[in-house]
Enzyme design. Structure first.
Site, short mmCIF file in Angstrom:
data_model
loop_
_atom_site.label_atom_id
_atom_site.label_comp_id
_atom_site.label_asym_id
_atom_site.label_seq_id
_atom_site.Cartn_x
_atom_site.Cartn_y
_atom_site.Cartn_z
N HIS A 29 41.71 60.18 27.34
CA HIS A 29 41.45 59.01 28.18
C HIS A 29 40.41 59.35 29.25
O HIS A 29 39.47 58.57 29.48
CB HIS A 29 42.75 58.55 28.85
CG HIS A 29 42.55 57.54 29.93
ND1 HIS A 29 42.49 56.18 29.70
CD2 HIS A 29 42.36 57.69 31.28
CE1 HIS A 29 42.28 55.55 30.83
NE2 HIS A 29 42.20 56.44 31.81
N GLU A 30 40.57 60.50 29.90
CA GLU A 30 39.60 60.88 30.93
C GLU A 30 38.22 61.08 30.32
O GLU A 30 37.20 60.73 30.93
CB GLU A 30 40.06 62.16 31.64
CG GLU A 30 41.39 62.02 32.37
CD GLU A 30 41.34 60.97 33.47
OE1 GLU A 30 40.25 60.74 34.02
OE2 GLU A 30 42.39 60.38 33.78
N HIS A 84 36.15 57.95 30.02
CA HIS A 84 35.36 57.53 31.18
C HIS A 84 33.96 58.13 31.13
O HIS A 84 32.98 57.48 31.48
CB HIS A 84 36.07 57.95 32.48
CG HIS A 84 37.29 57.13 32.80
ND1 HIS A 84 37.24 55.76 32.95
CD2 HIS A 84 38.59 57.49 33.00
CE1 HIS A 84 38.45 55.31 33.24
NE2 HIS A 84 39.28 56.33 33.26
N GLU A 110 39.27 51.13 32.57
CA GLU A 110 40.48 51.78 32.09
C GLU A 110 40.80 51.35 30.66
O GLU A 110 41.22 52.17 29.83
CB GLU A 110 41.66 51.46 33.02
CG GLU A 110 41.53 52.04 34.41
CD GLU A 110 41.37 53.54 34.41
OE1 GLU A 110 42.03 54.21 33.60
OE2 GLU A 110 40.58 54.04 35.22
N ASP A 135 41.01 53.84 27.49
CA ASP A 135 42.18 53.85 26.60
C ASP A 135 41.76 53.69 25.15
O ASP A 135 42.28 54.37 24.25
CB ASP A 135 43.14 52.72 26.99
CG ASP A 135 43.95 53.03 28.23
OD1 ASP A 135 44.03 54.21 28.62
OD2 ASP A 135 44.51 52.08 28.82
#
Length: 429
Positions: free
Chosen positions: A286-287, A290, A368, A372
């Site tokens: 997930h990070e 970004h 976000e 995801d």
């Protein structure tokens, strides 16, 4: 400094400022009351989508924690509004400036003293709430691990950093405002951008280790998993580190930090204690999402663009007498008003940002969702959903926030929306 404009400019600003403050306070009170009522109304039953994963006791603990936080935020809101009025229309900043002029000659040193005095007094006024939040509210719900000694050590270190880093920066900005002519705001913005980029670069290696210990990840199996994930995603970092977050709080987290060749991945030790290796892998994915979608540089560019507009606006306002008088300050006759202009702008800016907060929150929630979606492609979506459920539970995050409150404040989507989309993507929907 321009000649004094008709008094109605000053009066108009005073009235407009008072009305904006009232509108902001009323809006935030209304949102907080909605949040507390909504959470309390859904306290006695776990939402059906989470009934198999979250116990009623955990759900009620999260509701109580959210309500307690909201009540404290209401008190902070009222206190903050009173302090803001005290600094501005009630003459607090004017009094501070005049008192320092009695002790010091006009000039750069006196203006820097105004800035330092403002920060010191402001920090002292906010201190009771910070102490209550840490040693009462967080303690009550089992999150606080900070001791009074550790808190004092952190306070001392932060003070030293402020003197070593913040004081020279403030001095430079105040000097540039008074010495570089009409275009000072552009050069000052360039310094501000350079400072922020430098801070991003030095923070992981020089500042963060002063407060926490960062040890290389020593779990070979997990190291192999995250190495493989990073390779699949085409991302390189300076290393993987475990931070001793548990010495201050039971909250868990993971993040990327740094800039250029100082980039590193940091896991809280509390996170590693709560999640399986597969779930940690999914959180890391997930990070990485970004970074894949360039959310960090996009946010940086947005911040720098908005700050450029802000500095340009400050450059104009600093030349308007009514900007000072309308906010309760009589400008200095010698023209040395850079510090006063800067403080007044810092006081007013958060008030104006209240009304654009929903737009910024919407962009953040969208980021976000994108992260995801990327994580579901690179890792196991079920593992990510399970990890988030554990984090919601362990951090006592409410599953039933007020929808309107979410739109204004939430930088992350609520659990129902986020996990609903994630499960749909994992199922191929």
């Amino acid at each position: 400094m321009q000649e004094l404009l008709p008094v109605n400019y000053s009066t108009t600003l005073s009235i407009g400022f008072a009305l904006a403050l009232c509108a902001s306070v009323v809006l935030k009170f209304w949102l907080a009351s909605r949040q507390m009522r909504h959470v309390a109304a859904h306290r006695d039953a776990v939402p059906a989508a989470f009934a198999q994963h979250i116990s009623l006791a955990a759900h009620q603990r999260a509701a109580d924690y959210t309500i307690a936080q909201s009540r404290l935020s209401v008190l902070e809101l009222a206190w903050g509004a009173a302090v803001l009025l005290g600094w501005t229309l009630l003459g607090g900043l004017h009094l501070l400036n005049r008192q320092l002029l009695q002790w010091m000659d006009p000039g750069l040193a006196q203006q820097v003293a105004v800035m330092v005095g403002f920060f010191v007094v402001g920090s002292a006024l906010d201190l009771p709430f910070a102490l209550y939040r840490t040693f009462v509210l967080e303690q009550r719900f089992g999150f606080n691990k900070t001791t009074p000694r550790l808190w004092l050590q952190d306070f001392a270190k932060s003070t030293v950093l402020g003197l070593v880093i913040g004081l020279p920066l403030v001095t430079l900005i105040v000097w540039m405002m008074g010495s570089l002519g009409a275009s000072w705001w552009l050069w000052t913005w360039c310094v501000w951008v350079a400072f922020n980029l430098l801070l991003l670069w030095v923070y992981p290696s020089w500042i963060a280790p002063w407060f926490n210990q960062f040890k290389p990840l020593d779990n070979p199996s997990l190291q192999q998993r995250v190495d493989a994930l990073m390779q699949r995603c085409g991302f390189r970092s300076q290393g993987f580190y475990v931070m001793d977050g548990s010495k201050r709080s039971a909250h868990a987290n993971a993040y990327f930090t740094g800039f250029g060749n100082s980039k590193r991945v940091v896991f809280y030790d509390t996170l590693l204690a709560q999640l399986s290796e597969a779930e940690v892998d999914a959180v890391l994915a997930h990070e990485l999402g970004h970074f894949k979608h360039r959310h960090v540089p996009k946010r940086m560019l947005s911040m720098f663009g908005l700050s450029l507009v802000g500095f340009a606006l400050l450059g104009w306002l600093a030349q308007q007498v009514w900007f000072y008088t309308g906010l309760g300050v009589l400008p200095n006759m010698d023209g040395g008003n850079s510090a006063l202009a800067l403080v007044l702008f810092m006081l007013v800016l958060p008030l104006l940002s209240t009304f654009v907060a929903p737009l910024l929150a919407q962009f953040s929630r969208q980021h976000e969702f994108e992260a995801d979606a990327y994580a579901v492609q690179q890792a196991n979506g079920v593992d990510l959903a399970n990890a988030l459920l554990k984090l919601y539970q362990d951090n006592a995050s409410t599953l039933t926030p007020d929808p309107v409150y979410v739109r204004f404040y939430y930088s992350h989507p609520p659990a129902s929306e986020r996990l609903g989309r994630m499960r749909s993507m994992a199922a191929g929907g």
